[in-house]
Design a protein around this motif. Structure first.
Motif: not given
Length: 182
Positions: A36-50
C-alpha cells in the motif's frame, strides 16, 4: 542600507515528477507488488507536492496499470499490469467480491460467474489464464465445470484450482479434484 536576503521559491513537484518518483521506488523495490502506497498527504510531503498532485499521479498510474485504488483501503502497487485474467466461479456474491478484493490489487483482471453455463461461456469468449471454482454451487458443482472445461480444446490446458470451505479435509473431495485435473 537594509538588504533582505530571500530564498528562491522551490518548484513544486508536478504530476509527472510524482509519477516518476513512485515508479523509481517501485523499480528499486521500495514499494513491492501488493504494497500500500503512503497517503497522498504523506507522499506529497516526501516529494514536495500537494496532495491533489499526488492524487492525479495515482490516477495516471492506475490507468497505466501500475496501481489500483481501493476505497477506504488505499492505493496498492500492482507492478506493470500483468494482463493475467482469472475466471472465478462461485454462486455466493460475497465470495466473488472477496476474490476480486484479494486479486485485483496485484494486477489481475478478475472475471466472475455464478453458474457453470455463465462461466463456460465467458471462458469460451475470452479464455482466462486461470480458473478458480467453488466445489459446491446451487444445483451444480465445480466438478461439472471442470469436466466441461476439459472437454474444450481451447480451455483444457488452462490451470484450474478448486476453492471450498466445506469439504477441504475430506479425502474424497481432493481425490475428485485431482481426478478431474485440478
Amino acid at each position: 542600507m537594509n538588504a533582505t536576503i530571500t530564498q528562491p521559491e522551490q518548484r513544486r513537484a508536478s504530476v509527472r515528477d510524482v509519477e516518476q518518483a513512485i515508479l523509481s521506488r517501485i523499480a528499486r523495490g521500495d514499494y513491492p507488488v501488493g504494497h500500500r502506497l503512503p497517503s497522498c498527504e504523506r507522499l506529497g510531503r516526501q516529494l514536495g507536492a500537494n496532495k491533489n498532485t499526488v492524487s492525479k499521479a495515482f490516477q495516471t498510474l492506475a490507468v497505466k496499470g501500475y496501481t489500483v485504488s481501493s476505497p477506504g483501503r488505499g492505493t496498492f502497487v500492482t507492478g506493470q499490469a500483468s494482463g493475467a485474467t482469472i475466471l472465478v466461479l462461485d454462486d455466493q456474491e460475497r465470495n466473488l467480491s472477496l476474490a476480486r478484493s484479494i486479486l485485483e490489487p496485484f494486477g489481475y483482471e478478475v472475471v466472475t460467474a455464478k453458474t457453470v453455463d455463465e462461466a463456460l461461456q465467458l471462458a469460451l469468449d475470452r479464455p482466462p489464464d486461470l480458473f478458480l471454482s467453488d466445489v459446491h454451487l446451487n444445483d451444480e458443482s465445480g466438478y461439472a465445470f471442470i469436466q466441461a472445461v476439459k472437454r474444450e480444446p481451447d480451455l483444457r490446458q488452462i490451470p484450474f484450482i478448486f476453492i471450498t470451505s466445506s469439504d477441504a479435509r475430506r479425502p474424497r473431495t481432493r481425490e475428485l479434484g485431482y481426478l478431474f485435473g485440478a
